[in-house]
Design a protein around this motif. Structure first.
Motif, PDB file in Angstrom:
ATOM      1  N   VAL A   1       0.589  -0.682   0.197  1.00  0.00           N
ATOM      2  CA  VAL A   1       0.292   0.173   0.269  1.00  0.00           C
ATOM      3  C   VAL A   1       0.957   1.276   0.021  1.00  0.00           C
ATOM      4  O   VAL A   1       0.365   2.450  -0.413  1.00  0.00           O
ATOM      5  CB  VAL A   1      -0.847   0.050   1.445  1.00  0.00           C
ATOM      6  CG1 VAL A   1      -1.303   1.782   2.023  1.00  0.00           C
ATOM      7  CG2 VAL A   1      -2.631  -1.291   0.540  1.00  0.00           C
ATOM      8  N   SER A   7      -3.155   2.614  -2.080  1.00  0.00           N
ATOM      9  CA  SER A   7      -4.209   1.899  -2.182  1.00  0.00           C
ATOM     10  C   SER A   7      -5.463   1.326  -3.033  1.00  0.00           C
ATOM     11  O   SER A   7      -5.180   0.538  -2.937  1.00  0.00           O
ATOM     12  CB  SER A   7      -4.840   2.288  -0.645  1.00  0.00           C
ATOM     13  OG  SER A   7      -5.707   2.871  -0.606  1.00  0.00           O
ATOM     14  N   ALA A  62      -5.817  -3.238   1.650  1.00  0.00           N
ATOM     15  CA  ALA A  62      -5.954  -2.303  -0.335  1.00  0.00           C
ATOM     16  C   ALA A  62      -7.012  -1.332   0.477  1.00  0.00           C
ATOM     17  O   ALA A  62      -7.176   0.254   0.937  1.00  0.00           O
ATOM     18  CB  ALA A  62      -4.900  -2.630  -0.851  1.00  0.00           C
ATOM     19  N   ASP A 103      -2.248   8.130   0.445  1.00  0.00           N
ATOM     20  CA  ASP A 103      -2.947   7.581   0.944  1.00  0.00           C
ATOM     21  C   ASP A 103      -2.786   8.637   2.375  1.00  0.00           C
ATOM     22  O   ASP A 103      -3.953   8.302   3.334  1.00  0.00           O
ATOM     23  CB  ASP A 103      -3.074   6.208   1.448  1.00  0.00           C
ATOM     24  CG  ASP A 103      -2.957   5.061   0.347  1.00  0.00           C
ATOM     25  OD1 ASP A 103      -4.446   5.295  -0.047  1.00  0.00           O
ATOM     26  OD2 ASP A 103      -2.513   4.709  -0.335  1.00  0.00           O
ATOM     27  N   GLY A 135      -0.798   2.200   7.271  1.00  0.00           N
ATOM     28  CA  GLY A 135      -1.172   0.946   6.971  1.00  0.00           C
ATOM     29  C   GLY A 135      -0.712   0.062   7.897  1.00  0.00           C
ATOM     30  O   GLY A 135      -0.774  -0.985   7.387  1.00  0.00           O
TER      31      GLY A 135
END
Length: 403
Positions: free
Chosen positions: A76, A81, A125, A197, A346
């Motif tokens: 990720v 993701s 993800a 992310d 993550g």
């Protein structure tokens, strides 16, 4: 600098499309595997193997998930993701195409191992992207995404059952399913959130760059929090596995016929789906801790009463209450893990997801062992215990979504 985003009342058209796209990923992720499950009897017959050999091959799926699950955070962070989730679903669907051509149980197990490994990475993800979107909304949406996953599991199972009933060749069935699922995932990818992310994370969540004592303290706190969240996730896995793996057997022991015994998992999954689809509003109103605590009590009391007063109606009610009780538990644990300060994006989600899958692997062994020693009623007391532990550890959860 990341900043808080507007609440859902002023959500843009792009956000709404992104939410629909993430929901599509959750749905297709479930549909991939559950298309295969109804074809197990045919696969076993085609392979000509014993129950033990077939069961060993099936165990390759959670084994692959456990071994590959800890790589999800790295994937990720490096690929983002959105890319990992969408293209991971395509890859998972493609791997299922090897199943019809497996010449023996070892090859079948190898295919399931790859499916499990990819599924573990996709799961992290898609949850990471869903939680990112939730931060943009400023309110809970992740429970509904897990509800859509449950719907995808039902749809996939119906597709597989229909294909089996029509006697479609396995290669044709899985090929058509893979094409439809892959197309859906690729279309969804176009509408997912762009950028890194951690774009929506508040700056206060970043670890201190120079204060080493503070960073060490944050790391210790994160470790303890991850341990508690892992236990909560494992409790959710244990209760879910009890409904899926042992419900029909328990009702059969009470004298239910095959059709009635199968209603145990139906009652459980239906209640869980309803709980997840309505869980966001409940969590926003009362807070995740209160909901998890009440859910743990509901699980323990409902299943405890069903075991204390064994009957078919009581058992069905007990499994339904257990499904409702843990409906929001795993999404809440994932959300809290993803919000832990001092961890790379993550990482917390990956660890909790891995422990969750460990719970799915260990749970049937524990229940089966206790059932052999003292009967299945005693084995299902683990559900009661899981509810009590959930109520006790609910305070480890983040109570509200930070917008």
């Amino acid at each position: 600098m990341p900043t808080a985003t507007a609440p859902s009342a002023t959500a843009t058209r792009r956000l709404r499309r992104a939410r629909a796209a993430v929901a599509a990923l959750f749905l297709t992720n479930a549909a991939v595997f559950f298309n295969v499950v109804p074809r197990y009897p045919q696969i076993k017959a085609d392979l000509g193997v014993s129950n033990a050999a077939f069961g060993t091959a099936l165990a390759a799926h959670p084994a692959g998930a456990l071994l590959a699950g800890l790589l999800a955070g790295i994937a990720v962070r490096r690929l983002r993701s959105a890319r990992v989730a969408a293209f991971g679903i395509v890859a998972t669907a493609a791997v299922t195409l090897a199943i019809p051509f497996a010449p023996n149980a070892a090859a079948f197990g190898a295919a399931l191992f790859a499916v499990g490994a990819l599924d573990a990475i996709v799961d992290v993800a898609q949850n990471a992207h869903g939680l990112r979107l939730q931060r943009r909304y400023g309110r809970s949406i992740v429970n509904s995404l897990h509800g859509v996953w449950s719907i995808g599991a039902v749809l996939g199972g119906l597709m597989g059952s229909a294909a089996a009933g029509l006697r479609l060749p396995l290669a044709v069935h899985l090929g058509a399913a893979a094409a439809l699922i892959s197309l859906t995932a690729l279309v969804a990818y176009r509408f997912l959130l762009p950028g890194p992310d951690d774009a929506e994370r508040p700056a206060a969540q970043d670890p201190a760059a120079e204060d080493t004592p503070a960073r060490r303290a944050a790391a210790r706190a994160a470790a303890w929090a991850l341990a508690a969240l892992g236990v909560l996730a494992a409790c959710g896995a244990l209760v879910e596995d009890a409904g899926a793996s042992w419900g029909a057997l328990y009702l059969s022991g009470l004298g239910a016929d095959a059709a009635t015994a199968g209603l145990a998992v139906v009652a459980f999954q239906t209640a869980m789906t309803v709980g997840r689809l309505t869980g966001d509003r409940v969590a926003d109103r009362f807070g995740r801790r209160a909901v998890a605590r009440a859910g743990g009590i509901l699980t323990a009391a409902g299943m405890g009463a069903a075991l204390a007063l064994p009957s078919i109606p009581a058992a069905l009610a007990g499994f339904a209450l257990a499904g409702l009780g843990v409906a929001t538990l795993v999404p809440a644990a994932m959300h809290t893990a993803d919000e832990l300060p001092g961890l790379a994006p993550g990482t917390g989600l990956t660890v909790v997801s891995w422990l969750l899958r460990g719970g799915f692997l260990v749970s049937p062994l524990v229940v089966g062992f206790v059932a052999d020693l003292a009967g299945l009623r005693a084995g299902l007391l683990s559900v009661v215990a899981a509810g009590i532990v959930t109520a006790a550890l609910a305070r480890a959860l983040v109570d509200r979504v930070r917008g």
